[in-house]
Design an enzyme around this catalytic site. Sequence first.
Site, PDB file in Angstrom:
ATOM      1  N   ASP A 198      41.189  46.819  30.627  1.00  0.00           N
ATOM      2  CA  ASP A 198      41.464  46.761  31.287  1.00  0.00           C
ATOM      3  C   ASP A 198      40.193  45.706  32.186  1.00  0.00           C
ATOM      4  O   ASP A 198      39.201  45.920  30.966  1.00  0.00           O
ATOM      5  CB  ASP A 198      40.773  48.976  31.958  1.00  0.00           C
TER       6      ASP A 198
ATOM      7  N   THR B 294      38.027  46.357  34.144  1.00  0.00           N
ATOM      8  CA  THR B 294      36.433  46.187  34.421  1.00  0.00           C
ATOM      9  C   THR B 294      35.321  46.097  33.220  1.00  0.00           C
ATOM     10  O   THR B 294      34.610  47.213  33.144  1.00  0.00           O
ATOM     11  CB  THR B 294      36.207  47.896  34.822  1.00  0.00           C
ATOM     12  N   SER B 295      36.559  46.245  31.965  1.00  0.00           N
ATOM     13  CA  SER B 295      35.787  46.401  30.568  1.00  0.00           C
ATOM     14  C   SER B 295      34.811  45.032  29.873  1.00  0.00           C
ATOM     15  O   SER B 295      35.931  44.356  30.000  1.00  0.00           O
ATOM     16  CB  SER B 295      36.703  46.554  29.722  1.00  0.00           C
ATOM     17  N   PRO B 296      34.234  44.165  29.982  1.00  0.00           N
ATOM     18  CA  PRO B 296      33.712  43.073  29.289  1.00  0.00           C
ATOM     19  C   PRO B 296      34.536  43.441  28.045  1.00  0.00           C
ATOM     20  O   PRO B 296      34.448  41.744  28.322  1.00  0.00           O
ATOM     21  CB  PRO B 296      32.488  43.004  29.522  1.00  0.00           C
TER      22      PRO B 296
END
Length: 220
Positions: free
Chosen positions: A10, A12-14
Amino acid sequence: MDKKITCYLDCTSPYSYHAFSYLQKNAAALADLGVEVEFTPVFLGGINVGSGNKPPWTLPAKAEYAKYDGKRAQEYFGNQFEVPPWFPILSLLPQRALTYVKKSTPKSDYEAAYLACLETMWKRQLDISKPEHLATALRRVFLEGKVQEILTEASNPKIKAELTAVTEKVVKEQGAFGCPWFWVKNAQGQEEPFFGSDRFHYMWRYLGLPFEDIKLKSRI
């Protein structure tokens, strides 16, 4: 290829960014060793809800630790960025868009688009949950007509349903509780899950790949 890594990510996940860049860096070696790698969009918010997990920033101790761990991961993987002030994002739009891109473009274009989305969010500090910024990311790979097609199809009920189904599958069938999540099949046809961007040495061992493990060097 009989060995396969399915990597669920995803934007949004670093740590999804780190995992993607690491696997891309090692793509040639993995292909040479007979390992297929597939990147699959999922909705991290849905994984958290479905598994009962809580994002690190919602727990004070985890949030404090993340300030250290995040910088260490950036240094290790070579991805330098600041956490944007608007983080986290509701990542449904980019994940739906990438779901469509995966279905409608060659693998090389799809992976280039995924990288463009990750870099636009983390390095260029643009909120790709907003259509205009997602379009900026997609223009790094596609012409304007294709960009508009992708943005339109991201609202298609079939694409929305597909992202939801994949997200539910990794929770219910694979036990996923975060991203990046990996489902790995070895040469014997056995399959196991792996979680996080710091478990690749476990994964290589499971796949029976030659690799150099972490070793200390004595000054003597």
